[in-house]
Design an enzyme around this catalytic site. Sequence first.
Site, PDB file in Angstrom:
ATOM      1  N   ALA A 170       0.832  -1.195   0.000  1.00  0.00           N
ATOM      2  CA  ALA A 170       0.000   0.000   0.000  1.00  0.00           C
ATOM      3  C   ALA A 170       0.872   1.252   0.000  1.00  0.00           C
ATOM      4  O   ALA A 170       2.071   1.207   0.258  1.00  0.00           O
ATOM      5  CB  ALA A 170      -0.916   0.001   1.220  1.00  0.00           C
ATOM      6  N   GLY A 195      -0.162  -5.436   0.334  1.00  0.00           N
ATOM      7  CA  GLY A 195      -1.198  -5.479  -0.684  1.00  0.00           C
ATOM      8  C   GLY A 195      -0.751  -6.158  -1.956  1.00  0.00           C
ATOM      9  O   GLY A 195      -1.556  -6.760  -2.673  1.00  0.00           O
ATOM     10  N   GLU A 237      -1.218  -9.760  -1.286  1.00  0.00           N
ATOM     11  CA  GLU A 237      -2.656 -10.021  -1.271  1.00  0.00           C
ATOM     12  C   GLU A 237      -3.233 -10.037  -2.685  1.00  0.00           C
ATOM     13  O   GLU A 237      -4.143 -10.820  -2.984  1.00  0.00           O
ATOM     14  CB  GLU A 237      -3.358  -8.968  -0.416  1.00  0.00           C
ATOM     15  N   GLU A 253       2.446  -6.122   7.429  1.00  0.00           N
ATOM     16  CA  GLU A 253       1.596  -5.122   8.086  1.00  0.00           C
ATOM     17  C   GLU A 253       1.796  -5.067   9.601  1.00  0.00           C
ATOM     18  O   GLU A 253       1.668  -4.006  10.220  1.00  0.00           O
ATOM     19  CB  GLU A 253       0.122  -5.396   7.776  1.00  0.00           C
TER      20      GLU A 253
END
Length: 255
Positions: A61, A106, A109, A129
């Site tokens: 992110a 991300g 993911e 994270e």
Amino acid sequence: MTVHLEVAEGVGTLRLDRPPMNALDVATQDRLKELAEEATRREDVRAVVIYGGEKVFAAGADIKEMQAMDHTAMVLRARALQDSFTAVARIPKPVVAAVTGYALGGGCELALCADYRIAGENAKLGQPEILLGLIPGAGGTQRLARLIGPSKAKDLIFTGRQVRADEALALGLVDRVVPAEEVYAQAHAWAAKLAQGPALALRAAKESVDTGLETDIDTGLAVERNWFAGLFATEDRERGMRSFVEEGPGKAKFL
């Protein structure tokens, strides 16, 4: 635009394009959802490759953007974040992630949303994270555990550590490791081969597997049963069986 959809030979490439690290900011997330939905609709897209370029898949992110968001802002944004990734996971066609360099947070993911993952020898994957005082928020706690099992997923999520391509392969986080310069070509070849297959049967197979993983076995068997019987109404089923009887296995042409 930070994401592009390029179509050739029945394969749609979702290409991340936000140098230098393909950080997944809000605009990129929204564009990803838009193009995933377009790939779902388009009949000329029969399989999909997710690719970040030769050097990096997606490093995660946009931390600077997130740092400026408070609790209220993230409550309003979190569902849209997940929806953008879910749009990729629900593309009803074969999807392969072509992973080079970093696929973190991300980025990891996003790779988890694919049906198959081909990684370069230079790939590094992880869910860091926890090092920010957070947990994965774009599906990592759910898709990673389903893919590699809860204890292995918890190790990666709890520690935030990065894994190289060889360990990712051993964990089942990726499915094939190749030289970095061959990642996209091999991913495209995987997708192009399936793009020649029976589109509705491939959709049925994907939905049956994915639904079965999310529900009890009786419900999963019902989904499988309904799709199996329904495919007997398709031209592809007629073509495939006729070719098998007349020419032998594996010679049917579905386009």
